[in-house]
Motif scaffolding. Structure first.
Motif, PDB file in Angstrom:
ATOM      1  N   ASP A  31       0.916  -1.134   0.081  1.00 14.88           N
ATOM      2  CA  ASP A  31      -0.067   0.000  -0.069  1.00 14.88           C
ATOM      3  C   ASP A  31       0.831   1.191  -0.134  1.00 14.88           C
ATOM      4  N   PRO A  32       0.309   2.339  -0.600  1.00 11.56           N
ATOM      5  CA  PRO A  32       1.241   3.896  -0.488  1.00 11.56           C
ATOM      6  C   PRO A  32       1.515   4.035   0.969  1.00 11.56           C
ATOM      7  N   ALA A  33       2.489   4.496   1.170  1.00  8.38           N
ATOM      8  CA  ALA A  33       2.939   5.561   2.334  1.00  8.38           C
ATOM      9  C   ALA A  33       2.269   6.854   2.394  1.00  8.38           C
ATOM     10  N   THR A  34       2.199   7.096   3.563  1.00 16.10           N
ATOM     11  CA  THR A  34       1.276   8.605   3.688  1.00 16.10           C
ATOM     12  C   THR A  34       2.332   9.684   4.028  1.00 16.10           C
ATOM     13  N   VAL A  35       2.425  10.679   3.155  1.00 17.94           N
ATOM     14  CA  VAL A  35       2.929  11.654   3.347  1.00 17.94           C
ATOM     15  C   VAL A  35       2.224  13.023   3.742  1.00 17.94           C
ATOM     16  N   ILE A  36       2.675  13.900   4.624  1.00 14.45           N
ATOM     17  CA  ILE A  36       2.089  14.835   5.456  1.00 14.45           C
ATOM     18  C   ILE A  36       2.670  16.153   4.763  1.00 14.45           C
ATOM     19  N   VAL A  37       1.771  16.732   3.794  1.00 13.07           N
ATOM     20  CA  VAL A  37       2.276  18.266   3.347  1.00 13.07           C
ATOM     21  C   VAL A  37       1.735  19.519   4.317  1.00 13.07           C
ATOM     22  N   THR A  38       2.478  20.239   4.746  1.00 10.87           N
ATOM     23  CA  THR A  38       2.239  21.287   5.820  1.00 10.87           C
ATOM     24  C   THR A  38       2.663  22.362   5.023  1.00 10.87           C
ATOM     25  N   ALA A  39       1.472  23.393   4.659  1.00  9.26           N
ATOM     26  CA  ALA A  39       2.048  24.799   4.231  1.00  9.26           C
ATOM     27  C   ALA A  39       2.589  25.518   5.396  1.00  9.26           C
ATOM     28  N   PHE A  69       8.217  10.766   4.065  1.00  7.25           N
ATOM     29  CA  PHE A  69       8.982   9.950   3.053  1.00  7.25           C
ATOM     30  C   PHE A  69       9.854   8.888   3.724  1.00  7.25           C
ATOM     31  N   VAL A  70       9.927   7.652   3.097  1.00 10.62           N
ATOM     32  CA  VAL A  70      10.497   6.461   3.514  1.00 10.62           C
ATOM     33  C   VAL A  70      11.851   6.116   2.381  1.00 10.62           C
ATOM     34  N   ASN A  71      12.625   5.177   2.999  1.00  9.13           N
ATOM     35  CA  ASN A  71      13.457   4.729   2.082  1.00  9.13           C
ATOM     36  C   ASN A  71      14.654   5.610   1.712  1.00  9.13           C
ATOM     37  N   GLY A  72      14.796   6.439   2.401  1.00 10.74           N
ATOM     38  CA  GLY A  72      15.833   7.696   2.547  1.00 10.74           C
ATOM     39  C   GLY A  72      15.142   8.934   1.075  1.00 10.74           C
ATOM     40  N   GLU A  73      13.811   8.657   0.747  1.00  9.90           N
ATOM     41  CA  GLU A  73      13.375   9.428  -0.116  1.00  9.90           C
ATOM     42  C   GLU A  73      13.064  10.780   0.333  1.00  9.90           C
ATOM     43  N   THR A  74      13.121  11.767  -0.551  1.00  4.54           N
ATOM     44  CA  THR A  74      12.619  13.410  -0.451  1.00  4.54           C
ATOM     45  C   THR A  74      11.915  13.609  -1.191  1.00  4.54           C
TER      46      THR A  74
END
Length: 291
Positions: A64-72, A93-98
């Motif tokens: 399943d997709p991982a969840t990223v929180i985007v905050t203004a 972000f996971v696996n060292g990703e940005t």
């Protein structure tokens, strides 16, 4: 996505003589045909035993997709200025990703613009896209702080005894604002009312611009009130008969203000004349000096 692979298990059918997987020389290993979001085939291989041949039936692994929180990000600006550059922060972000993995950056919007009143406005983020992720958005706040308005008492000059008309100048209006936006003109305080000739401070206070929309913080600067001497005419008109005694000389004063009298003079005027009781009929000068 990004989690450690859960414990993998296999089911067996065909053991005889009461045997179990514990009787195998080696257990099978698992191989997934992908690591991104989606459903992938999970194959088995490598089981060994002297007493068995093996057939393998694939399973599946679902990522399943991982969840990223985007905050203004929170921002601040001064009333009457352009909006600052809007930015965002990420968590998840996971696996060292940005954010470099984004295929579409989020759009950041706010209803505030250069004309917006001082106060708080939300900043919204939407529209981020990236493989293996879903996005949750948190709004930020754009804080609009009041602009600085300086009210300076105008310098004024009056004659002693006159009442000044006090005015002020304004520095710092923006967005086309001006005196029409001043709901209450400043009051003024000065110690000069009824004061002697000299210079005195004029201090403005308590202006409102306007109090229900505080777009300005006000600072006050004093001005100077200069009091100049009032003109004062001192004269002496006398009448006497030929051969009579010279009358006592009294001055006539024209121009006293503020309830002052001739006794308010720090030096009384000196009056003199050449007239004597022997002077012939005519007009003579009475000299006035020294006041």
């Amino acid at each position: 996505y990004g989690d450690e692979l859960s414990t993998l298990t296999a089911f067996y059918y065909g053991f005889v003589n009461g045997e179990t997987p514990d009787n195998l020389s080696s257990l099978p290993s698992f191989v997934a045909d992908g690591s991104g979001v989606g459903t992938h085939a999970l194959t088995l291989q490598g089981a060994t035993s002297n007493n068995y041949d093996f057939n393998y039936v694939d399973g599946t692994v679902t990522i399943d997709p991982a969840t990223v929180i985007v905050t203004a990000d929170a921002k601040t600006k001064v009333y009457g200025t352009e909006n600052p550059d809007l930015t965002e922060s990420y968590f998840g972000f996971v696996n060292g990703e940005t954010s470099d993995v984004l295929t579409a950056a989020p759009a950041l919007t706010t209803s505030a613009d250069i004309t917006s009143d001082a106060g708080f406005n939300l900043i919204f983020a939407t529209g981020a896209e990236a493989a293996n992720y879903v996005f949750v958005y948190e709004a930020g706040v754009l804080t609009i702080t009041p602009a600085s308005l300086t009210i300076t008492a105008d310098d004024a000059t009056i004659i002693y005894g006159a009442g000044p008309t006090l005015t002020a100048s304004y520095t710092g209006f923006v967005n086309g604002d001006g005196l029409d936006n001043v709901t209450l003109l400043p009051y003024f305080t000065t110690t000069a009312v009824g004061s002697d000739v000299g210079t005195y401070a004029i201090t403005p206070y308590d202006a409102e611009v306007p109090n229900f929309v505080p777009n300005y913080t006000i600072t006050y600067q004093p001005g100077t009130l200069t009091i100049l001497p009032a003109p004062l005419v001192i004269s002496a008109d006398l009448l006497m008969e030929y051969g009579g005694n010279v009358p006592e000389l009294f001055p006539t004063v024209d121009g006293l203000v503020n309830g002052d009298t001739i006794n308010s003079l720090t030096t009384a005027p000196t009056l003199s004349t050449t007239v004597t009781s022997d002077s012939e009929v005519g007009e003579y000068v009475v000299d006035v000096s020294g006041a």
